[in-house]
Design a protein around this motif. Structure first.
Motif, PDB file in Angstrom:
ATOM      1  N   ALA A 125       0.837  -1.204   0.000  1.00  0.00           N
ATOM      2  CA  ALA A 125       0.000   0.000   0.000  1.00  0.00           C
ATOM      3  C   ALA A 125       0.872   1.255   0.000  1.00  0.00           C
ATOM      4  O   ALA A 125       0.603   2.221  -0.743  1.00  0.00           O
ATOM      5  CB  ALA A 125      -0.933  -0.002   1.204  1.00  0.00           C
ATOM      6  N   ALA A 126       1.913   1.259   0.838  1.00  0.00           N
ATOM      7  CA  ALA A 126       2.799   2.425   0.912  1.00  0.00           C
ATOM      8  C   ALA A 126       3.599   2.606  -0.375  1.00  0.00           C
ATOM      9  O   ALA A 126       3.768   3.728  -0.873  1.00  0.00           O
ATOM     10  CB  ALA A 126       3.734   2.285   2.105  1.00  0.00           C
ATOM     11  N   ARG A 127       4.079   1.510  -0.927  1.00  0.00           N
ATOM     12  CA  ARG A 127       4.908   1.587  -2.130  1.00  0.00           C
ATOM     13  C   ARG A 127       4.070   1.981  -3.357  1.00  0.00           C
ATOM     14  O   ARG A 127       4.537   2.713  -4.234  1.00  0.00           O
ATOM     15  CB  ARG A 127       5.633   0.268  -2.352  1.00  0.00           C
ATOM     16  N   ILE A 128       2.840   1.511  -3.434  1.00  0.00           N
ATOM     17  CA  ILE A 128       1.966   1.908  -4.537  1.00  0.00           C
ATOM     18  C   ILE A 128       1.594   3.385  -4.397  1.00  0.00           C
ATOM     19  O   ILE A 128       1.576   4.141  -5.382  1.00  0.00           O
ATOM     20  CB  ILE A 128       0.712   1.012  -4.580  1.00  0.00           C
ATOM     21  N   ALA A 129       1.328   3.816  -3.173  1.00  0.00           N
ATOM     22  CA  ALA A 129       0.962   5.215  -2.942  1.00  0.00           C
ATOM     23  C   ALA A 129       2.094   6.166  -3.299  1.00  0.00           C
ATOM     24  O   ALA A 129       1.845   7.326  -3.673  1.00  0.00           O
ATOM     25  CB  ALA A 129       0.553   5.415  -1.484  1.00  0.00           C
ATOM     26  N   THR A 130       3.330   5.712  -3.193  1.00  0.00           N
ATOM     27  CA  THR A 130       4.487   6.563  -3.499  1.00  0.00           C
ATOM     28  C   THR A 130       5.064   6.288  -4.885  1.00  0.00           C
ATOM     29  O   THR A 130       6.154   6.759  -5.213  1.00  0.00           O
ATOM     30  CB  THR A 130       5.582   6.379  -2.429  1.00  0.00           C
ATOM     31  N   GLY A 131       4.344   5.488  -5.679  1.00  0.00           N
ATOM     32  CA  GLY A 131       4.739   5.264  -7.055  1.00  0.00           C
ATOM     33  C   GLY A 131       5.831   4.247  -7.282  1.00  0.00           C
ATOM     34  O   GLY A 131       6.366   4.138  -8.397  1.00  0.00           O
ATOM     35  N   LEU A 132       6.170   3.465  -6.267  1.00  0.00           N
ATOM     36  CA  LEU A 132       7.254   2.491  -6.401  1.00  0.00           C
ATOM     37  C   LEU A 132       6.768   1.155  -6.960  1.00  0.00           C
ATOM     38  O   LEU A 132       7.571   0.362  -7.470  1.00  0.00           O
ATOM     39  CB  LEU A 132       7.937   2.268  -5.049  1.00  0.00           C
ATOM     40  N   GLU A 133       5.481   0.876  -6.832  1.00  0.00           N
ATOM     41  CA  GLU A 133       4.900  -0.360  -7.345  1.00  0.00           C
ATOM     42  C   GLU A 133       3.518  -0.048  -7.919  1.00  0.00           C
ATOM     43  O   GLU A 133       2.969   1.040  -7.704  1.00  0.00           O
ATOM     44  CB  GLU A 133       4.790  -1.424  -6.238  1.00  0.00           C
ATOM     45  N   GLN A 134       2.942  -1.037  -8.610  1.00  0.00           N
ATOM     46  CA  GLN A 134       1.620  -0.859  -9.192  1.00  0.00           C
ATOM     47  C   GLN A 134       0.587  -1.866  -8.677  1.00  0.00           C
ATOM     48  O   GLN A 134      -0.585  -1.544  -8.559  1.00  0.00           O
ATOM     49  CB  GLN A 134       1.699  -0.963 -10.720  1.00  0.00           C
ATOM     50  N   HIS A 135       1.059  -3.091  -8.369  1.00  0.00           N
ATOM     51  CA  HIS A 135       0.118  -4.163  -8.024  1.00  0.00           C
ATOM     52  C   HIS A 135       0.593  -4.975  -6.820  1.00  0.00           C
ATOM     53  O   HIS A 135       1.790  -5.022  -6.508  1.00  0.00           O
ATOM     54  CB  HIS A 135      -0.087  -5.089  -9.223  1.00  0.00           C
ATOM     55  N   LEU A 136      -0.363  -5.612  -6.175  1.00  0.00           N
ATOM     56  CA  LEU A 136      -0.124  -6.539  -5.067  1.00  0.00           C
ATOM     57  C   LEU A 136      -0.800  -7.860  -5.412  1.00  0.00           C
ATOM     58  O   LEU A 136      -1.973  -7.874  -5.788  1.00  0.00           O
ATOM     59  CB  LEU A 136      -0.712  -5.971  -3.769  1.00  0.00           C
ATOM     60  N   TYR A 137      -0.072  -8.962  -5.272  1.00  0.00           N
ATOM     61  CA  TYR A 137      -0.609 -10.275  -5.599  1.00  0.00           C
ATOM     62  C   TYR A 137      -0.844 -11.064  -4.312  1.00  0.00           C
ATOM     63  O   TYR A 137       0.069 -11.227  -3.491  1.00  0.00           O
ATOM     64  CB  TYR A 137       0.372 -11.023  -6.516  1.00  0.00           C
ATOM     65  N   LEU A 138      -2.083 -11.544  -4.135  1.00  0.00           N
ATOM     66  CA  LEU A 138      -2.480 -12.261  -2.922  1.00  0.00           C
ATOM     67  C   LEU A 138      -3.287 -13.502  -3.289  1.00  0.00           C
ATOM     68  O   LEU A 138      -3.786 -13.633  -4.411  1.00  0.00           O
ATOM     69  CB  LEU A 138      -3.327 -11.356  -2.029  1.00  0.00           C
ATOM     70  N   GLY A 139      -3.449 -14.380  -2.286  1.00  0.00           N
ATOM     71  CA  GLY A 139      -4.268 -15.567  -2.462  1.00  0.00           C
ATOM     72  C   GLY A 139      -5.656 -15.379  -1.887  1.00  0.00           C
ATOM     73  O   GLY A 139      -6.434 -14.549  -2.352  1.00  0.00           O
ATOM     74  N   ASN A 140      -5.992 -16.131  -0.843  1.00  0.00           N
ATOM     75  CA  ASN A 140      -7.326 -16.148  -0.261  1.00  0.00           C
ATOM     76  C   ASN A 140      -7.615 -14.862   0.524  1.00  0.00           C
ATOM     77  O   ASN A 140      -7.008 -14.617   1.563  1.00  0.00           O
ATOM     78  CB  ASN A 140      -7.458 -17.373   0.653  1.00  0.00           C
ATOM     79  N   LEU A 141      -8.563 -14.070   0.051  1.00  0.00           N
ATOM     80  CA  LEU A 141      -8.936 -12.837   0.739  1.00  0.00           C
ATOM     81  C   LEU A 141     -10.055 -13.040   1.752  1.00  0.00           C
ATOM     82  O   LEU A 141     -10.401 -12.116   2.498  1.00  0.00           O
ATOM     83  CB  LEU A 141      -9.382 -11.777  -0.271  1.00  0.00           C
ATOM     84  N   ASP A 142     -10.623 -14.241   1.802  1.00  0.00           N
ATOM     85  CA  ASP A 142     -11.786 -14.497   2.654  1.00  0.00           C
ATOM     86  C   ASP A 142     -11.431 -15.101   4.009  1.00  0.00           C
ATOM     87  O   ASP A 142     -12.313 -15.244   4.866  1.00  0.00           O
ATOM     88  CB  ASP A 142     -12.761 -15.434   1.935  1.00  0.00           C
TER      89      ASP A 142
END
Length: 348
Positions: free
Chosen positions: A204-221
């Motif tokens: 979240a911090a890295r995307i907010a500061t332009g260092l990344e674009q996406h986060l890859y995760l598995g089970n969100l439930d």
């Protein structure tokens, strides 16, 4: 001055526990695995220059050793003769335990029996804390407390069940002061980067500061009960101060999904999580634990322990720590909750 021995001292819990015990005047010894890279970053702020030490002198000592090496454990415990032993060391990543089940069993399970047997052989009059885990409950429906049956759903959970019963057995068979702290998920800025809460907050911090674009995760439930790690290590210490040994659940009693944690972190960073989070089946476990929600009534009634930080505030603190790491001290952050000891350093 009391003396404590901590396995897993370089991890999240170990570093906070060392910090707490040093603040209480303990001499602290920690077990450190030899590796080709430095692993003591979480402890750097605790080191004291021998030339600048106070009248109590240097009180933090690290010793090379491994939970698979019984002779080394005997040697260290014979020399240190601690008043309290906190056994936090383990292969503690649940998903990795499916890839390395034998190694997980050897360190997380058999490592506990090696340590207990070393204490018994030496004849140490010490108090022993076993870091048990909510993962032992696995498929058993919540809420879970000290009387809830175990049904682990991973090699890690199974190894922790072995360690739990080993501690119980040594308490009953040899009269050892041994306790199990059944801790539900507890997080902080010092959590390892491969663990899901730190991974989410960091992204979240890295995307907010332009260092990344996406986060890859598995089970969100998956539903979890998340608390703040410094408060939980205080509970560990309280367990070993009680008149009689017993086993305790530490938890907040609240339930949030992984998806909830994602939303909380991304909202705090000013982002819409749906624009950035992607599903990756590689992060799914062969068998999932659907819901872990703890009941810490016994710890409240016997130890006087209660959680003070809950998941929404925890998410904000963790994102802010990542922003400080990226932007420096000028980053706008949420104040950490008031604790019974010093503000935890934002070490990673």
């Amino acid at each position: 001055m009391k003396t404590a021995f901590i396995t897993g001292i370089t991890g999240q819990d170990g570093s906070y526990l060392a910090e707490l015990l040093l603040a209480k005047g303990y001499e602290v010894h920690g077990l450190l695995r030899r590796s080709s890279s430095f692993s003591t970053g979480r402890l750097d702020h605790l080191y004291v220059d021998p030339h600048e030490a106070d009248e109590k002198g240097v009180r933090l000592f690290l010793h090379y050793g491994d939970l698979t090496d019984s002779s080394r454990l005997v040697t260290l415990l014979s020399r240190i003769r601690p008043d309290e032993v906190y056994h936090l060391g383990a292969q503690s990543h649940v998903r990795v335990s499916f890839d390395e089940p034998e190694f997980t069993g050897d360190t997380t399970g058999l490592g506990t029996i090696r340590l207990l047997e070393a204490i018994r052989m030496i004849g140490l009059d010490t108090r022993f804390y076993q870091a048990s885990s909510s993962e032992m409950f696995g498929a058993t429906p919540p809420p879970q407390d000290e009387s809830t049956p175990f049904h682990p759903r991973s090699p890690y959970g199974a190894a922790k069940v072995y360690g739990y019963w080993a501690a119980r057995n040594y308490r009953e068979a040899y009269g050892m002061y041994a306790v199990n702290g059944i801790l539900f998920n507890h997080e902080s800025p010092r959590r390892g980067e491969t663990f899901v809460t730190r991974k989410i907050a960091r992204a979240a911090a890295r995307i907010a500061t332009g260092l990344e674009q996406h986060l890859y995760l598995g089970n969100l439930d998956a539903v979890r009960d998340w608390g703040f790690a410094p408060e939980y290590v205080e509970g560990m210490w309280r367990m070993l101060q009680a008149d009689a040994p017993s086993d305790y659940v530490l938890a907040t009693g609240t339930a949030y999904t992984v998806g909830d944690f994602v939303r909380l972190c991304f909202d705090h960073a000013g982002l819409d999580w749906t624009d950035h989070v992607r599903f990756d089946e590689r992060y799914l476990r062969p068998s999932e634990v659907d819901a872990l929600i703890g009941d810490a009534t016994k710890a409240r009634d016997v130890l006087g322990w209660t959680p003070r930080t809950y998941t929404p505030e925890l998410a904000r603190v963790m994102v802010d720590a990542e922003l400080v790491a990226i932007e420096g001290p000028t980053a706008t952050v949420t104040p950490l909750p008031v604790l019974g000891f010093e503000r935890p350093a934002l070490a990673s």
